[in-house]
Design an enzyme around this catalytic site. Structure first.
Site: not given
Ligand code: GLP
Length: 268
Positions: A67, A136, A138, A143
């Site tokens: 992404d 959440n 995702h 989302e």
């Molecule tokens: C981000 C990314 C995801 C990632 C998630 C968790 O927003 N879009 O690909 O896996 O949130 O992030 P973190 O590893 O910092 O908790």
């Protein structure tokens, strides 16, 4: 599905890196799906270390990232483009033509999305997809919603995601409100999926995801439970609620089966 519970973030990263290296070394032209966020950072450090020690070669590895925020310069420190170069690509021998990142400043995102999925298909799909999970539920930027999209697409970020990720931006108002993300179909077509979950703050969401053995579009990560080659790699903090609930269920089942042997499992 395999669930591995490691002691801490460090152990998770070591196990993740060794699984990734094992897979890369099995196949000549390997297609690796990559995630960003805090969770895989130490795994990338382990991969760099392994590359420097001659344990893995990225010469024939192709990557596709999950992404990217919309309308963020690719050199902006908060872009996933910058993150990937800074935390992995600049330190390994991957060829620049083998790196695929979703464009953050395209004029025609719809076309970018279609071309991205086409390119993944032309490369016979992703061999191993690394994933993190949002608080959440995702995956990428898919989302929670009443419907989940299969293909790469543009999405509005959920309020929880804006709050969670705003820590990286000067303030919540200055962060992008939209992103481009692989859809769940593209992710689910990966031949193997490695979901990394670490830290106490992820304990509620992973417990919710695994609780009832069901798919729920409010927890996009629950879709992964349908995958036939899914490994969930957790540290003890992230696994805490899931393990507690699992023990309670075992306790209940035992007491139902043997009502005369009331037994309390330690759920501490
Ligand atoms: C981000 C990314 C995801 C990632 C998630 C968790 O927003 N879009 O690909 O896996 O949130 O992030 P973190 O590893 O910092 O908790």
């Amino acid at each position: 599905m395999e669930i591995i519970i490691a002691k801490n973030q460090e152990e998770v990263s070591k196990i993740a890196a060794s699984q990734i290296i094992k897979e890369i070394n099995k196949k000549k032209c390997f297609v690796l799906g990559l995630a960003t966020g805090d969770t895989p950072l130490d795994t990338y450090k382990e991969l760099i270390k392994a590359y420097k020690n001659g344990k893995v070669d990225f010469k024939d590895v192709k990557t596709f990232n999950l992404d990217e925020y919309l309308n963020i310069g690719k050199n902006d420190v908060n872009s996933y483009n910058y993150y990937m170069h800074h935390n992995l690509f600049d330190h390994i021998n991957i060829k620049s033509e083998n790196i695929h990142l979703l464009s953050s400043d395209s004029k025609d995102f719809r076309n970018t999305a279609i071309k991205y999925d086409k390119l993944i298909n032309e490369n016979n799909g992703i061999d191993l997809q690394i994933l993190g999970i949002g608080i959440n539920g995702h995956i990428g930027f898919n989302e929670p919603d009443n419907k989940l999209l299969l293909d790469t697409h543009i999405t509005d970020l959920a309020q929880k995601t804006l709050e969670q990720n705003s820590k990286f931006f000067p303030d919540i108002y200055k962060m992008p409100k939209q992103a481009i993300t692989m859809g769940l179909g593209t992710i689910m077509r990966a031949k193997k999926i490695l979901l990394l979950v670490t830290g106490e703050r992820k304990a509620p969401v992973i417990a919710k995801c695994l609780r009832n053995n069901e798919i729920n579009t409010d927890i996009p990560a629950s879709t992964l439970l349908l995958h036939n080659n899914l490994t969930i790699l957790l540290d003890e903090e992230a696994a805490s609620i899931y393990l507690k609930e699992k023990k309670m269920k075992e306790n209940e089942n035992f007491n139902k089966k043997y009502p005369n042997y009331k037994r309390e499992f330690n759920t501490a």
